[in-house]
Design a protein around this motif. Sequence first.
Motif, PDB file in Angstrom:
ATOM      1  N   VAL A  92      -8.670   8.379   7.469  1.00  0.00           N
ATOM      2  CA  VAL A  92      -7.680   7.198   7.249  1.00  0.00           C
ATOM      3  C   VAL A  92      -8.340   6.230   8.276  1.00  0.00           C
ATOM      4  O   VAL A  92      -8.863   6.439   9.318  1.00  0.00           O
ATOM      5  N   CYS A  93      -8.224   4.921   7.857  1.00  0.00           N
ATOM      6  CA  CYS A  93      -8.872   3.641   8.555  1.00  0.00           C
ATOM      7  C   CYS A  93      -7.791   3.140   9.681  1.00  0.00           C
ATOM      8  O   CYS A  93      -8.295   2.740  10.450  1.00  0.00           O
ATOM      9  N   GLY A  94      -6.442   3.112   9.513  1.00  0.00           N
ATOM     10  CA  GLY A  94      -5.404   2.810  10.279  1.00  0.00           C
ATOM     11  C   GLY A  94      -5.660   1.290  10.351  1.00  0.00           C
ATOM     12  O   GLY A  94      -4.656   0.582  11.015  1.00  0.00           O
ATOM     13  N   CYS A  96      -5.750  -0.608   6.932  1.00  0.00           N
ATOM     14  CA  CYS A  96      -5.395  -1.038   5.544  1.00  0.00           C
ATOM     15  C   CYS A  96      -4.133  -1.240   5.342  1.00  0.00           C
ATOM     16  O   CYS A  96      -3.114  -0.902   6.247  1.00  0.00           O
ATOM     17  N   ARG A  97      -3.657  -1.975   4.267  1.00  0.00           N
ATOM     18  CA  ARG A  97      -2.168  -2.368   4.104  1.00  0.00           C
ATOM     19  C   ARG A  97      -1.186  -0.944   4.165  1.00  0.00           C
ATOM     20  O   ARG A  97      -0.001  -1.065   4.575  1.00  0.00           O
ATOM     21  N   ALA A  98      -1.973   0.171   3.519  1.00  0.00           N
ATOM     22  CA  ALA A  98      -0.887   1.207   3.491  1.00  0.00           C
ATOM     23  C   ALA A  98      -0.787   1.822   4.942  1.00  0.00           C
ATOM     24  O   ALA A  98       0.361   2.362   5.327  1.00  0.00           O
ATOM     25  N   CYS A  99      -1.901   1.947   5.831  1.00  0.00           N
ATOM     26  CA  CYS A  99      -1.765   2.338   7.164  1.00  0.00           C
ATOM     27  C   CYS A  99      -0.868   1.512   8.033  1.00  0.00           C
ATOM     28  O   CYS A  99      -0.118   2.098   8.701  1.00  0.00           O
ATOM     29  N   LEU A 100      -1.110   0.151   7.853  1.00  0.00           N
ATOM     30  CA  LEU A 100      -0.394  -0.743   8.574  1.00  0.00           C
ATOM     31  C   LEU A 100       1.220  -0.600   8.361  1.00  0.00           C
ATOM     32  O   LEU A 100       2.118  -1.070   9.028  1.00  0.00           O
ATOM     33  N   ARG A 101       1.616  -0.217   6.972  1.00  0.00           N
ATOM     34  CA  ARG A 101       3.043   0.187   6.820  1.00  0.00           C
ATOM     35  C   ARG A 101       3.505   1.388   7.008  1.00  0.00           C
ATOM     36  O   ARG A 101       4.705   1.718   6.697  1.00  0.00           O
ATOM     37  N   GLY A 102       2.653   2.210   8.009  1.00  0.00           N
ATOM     38  CA  GLY A 102       3.207   3.388   8.155  1.00  0.00           C
ATOM     39  C   GLY A 102       2.890   4.551   7.161  1.00  0.00           C
ATOM     40  O   GLY A 102       3.632   5.585   7.155  1.00  0.00           O
ATOM     41  N   ARG A 103       2.029   4.321   6.282  1.00  0.00           N
ATOM     42  CA  ARG A 103       1.838   5.335   5.238  1.00  0.00           C
ATOM     43  C   ARG A 103       0.466   5.798   5.085  1.00  0.00           C
ATOM     44  O   ARG A 103      -0.119   5.462   4.204  1.00  0.00           O
ATOM     45  N   PRO A 104      -0.110   6.144   6.015  1.00  0.00           N
ATOM     46  CA  PRO A 104      -1.689   6.674   6.265  1.00  0.00           C
ATOM     47  C   PRO A 104      -1.880   7.676   5.001  1.00  0.00           C
ATOM     48  O   PRO A 104      -3.013   7.646   4.860  1.00  0.00           O
ATOM     49  N   TRP A 105      -0.962   8.348   4.615  1.00  0.00           N
ATOM     50  CA  TRP A 105      -1.365   9.510   3.555  1.00  0.00           C
ATOM     51  C   TRP A 105      -1.722   8.562   2.122  1.00  0.00           C
ATOM     52  O   TRP A 105      -2.362   9.336   1.387  1.00  0.00           O
ATOM     53  N   TYR A 106      -1.491   7.151   2.312  1.00  0.00           N
ATOM     54  CA  TYR A 106      -1.845   6.542   0.976  1.00  0.00           C
ATOM     55  C   TYR A 106      -3.167   5.679   1.391  1.00  0.00           C
ATOM     56  O   TYR A 106      -3.639   5.044   0.560  1.00  0.00           O
ATOM     57  N   CYS A 107      -3.895   5.863   2.299  1.00  0.00           N
ATOM     58  CA  CYS A 107      -4.864   4.797   3.166  1.00  0.00           C
ATOM     59  C   CYS A 107      -5.972   4.457   1.881  1.00  0.00           C
ATOM     60  O   CYS A 107      -6.496   5.131   1.382  1.00  0.00           O
ATOM     61  N   PHE A 108      -6.236   3.154   1.645  1.00  0.00           N
ATOM     62  CA  PHE A 108      -6.827   2.738   0.767  1.00  0.00           C
ATOM     63  C   PHE A 108      -8.034   2.351   1.088  1.00  0.00           C
ATOM     64  O   PHE A 108      -8.947   1.838   0.310  1.00  0.00           O
TER      65      PHE A 108
END
Length: 361
Positions: A92-94, A96-108
């Motif tokens: 995970v990148c930490g 992207c929009r998924a990570c920043l929304r607290g959903r790192p399992w969807y890291c784009f």
Amino acid sequence: MAQEVRGVIARGKGDPVRVETIFVPDPGPGEAVVKIQACGVCHTDLHYREGGINDEFPFLLGHEAAGVVESVGDGVTEVAPGDFVILNWRAVCGQCRACLRGRPWYCFNTHNAKQKMTLTDGTELSPALGIGAFAEKTLVAAGQCTKVDPAAAPAAAGLLGCGVMAGLGAAINTGQVGRGDTVAVIGCGGVGNAAVAGARLAGAAKIIAVDLSDAKLEQAKALGATHTVNSSSTDAVEAIRSLTGGFGADVVIDAVGRPETYRQAFYARDLAGTVVLVGVPTPEMKLELPLLDVFGRGGALKSSWYGDCLPSRDFPMLIDLYLQGRLDLDAFVSETIALDGVEEAFHRMEKGEVLRSVVLL
């Protein structure tokens, strides 16, 4: 100084794979070299060989792997030489929009090693899922290494790197199976049987395994299925409904990924139930459903990417359950083979003779 090691290479679409010498560079910033101990033979590797992922040949195959970190590049803090790790394809990148929304399992924006491994003539290799672990050593991004308890058997631990994690996560993470739920799993290969095991871990009261093969259904029973349905002779939807009081299951997991099995999953779920697609369709497949049925049945239709796992959270937890005797990862290892046995293992996999062949190095 680049190291010479052996790896399994797919040079062209449909060509038999072969073991060749490859060069693995020293790790650069954010990278790690891992000495591979075991790597499972997954359908995804076969898809790469058949050109079903992309045409960036030659491929260095293999990705369901466990091993020991040999060296790391500058700036790496999450792992160190000597750590026993499972490799993952979701570093995970930490950011992207998924990570920043607290959903790192969807890291784009997952990342891989920047440097390339090569053949001896300098040809750059495309590592399967950014890993390339049918090799004595491989170069990955450090974030693709998840440290776990070294007491775990490498052949079993490595399977969490893809297929087994996909099935477990389809039940636990995506399907959110809860205590007392009824669950049906359509397709009982490695991923489907892992979904059965995941439903059992989550506390499902009734787990219905569906497959065309009695042998696979027996494996599903050993992993936690309470009921089995051979759909070669029985209507799967009617059988699931009859086993759930006429209502359908709370969660139905399609581990095949065909329009026929998806329709079965859709109509075999209870009102407001959940369908989880974890089997991977091919590009030409189309699905047709009455839109009124989609609306009227309510619930959720979900797709499960990598079991919606977060490796740093899920791998250590699942290895702990394995070491406690609560998750039988060893049951997924049908056979162990040498590095030069991958082509034959593909044939056994296509015939449905194994849950997983595992290369030991």
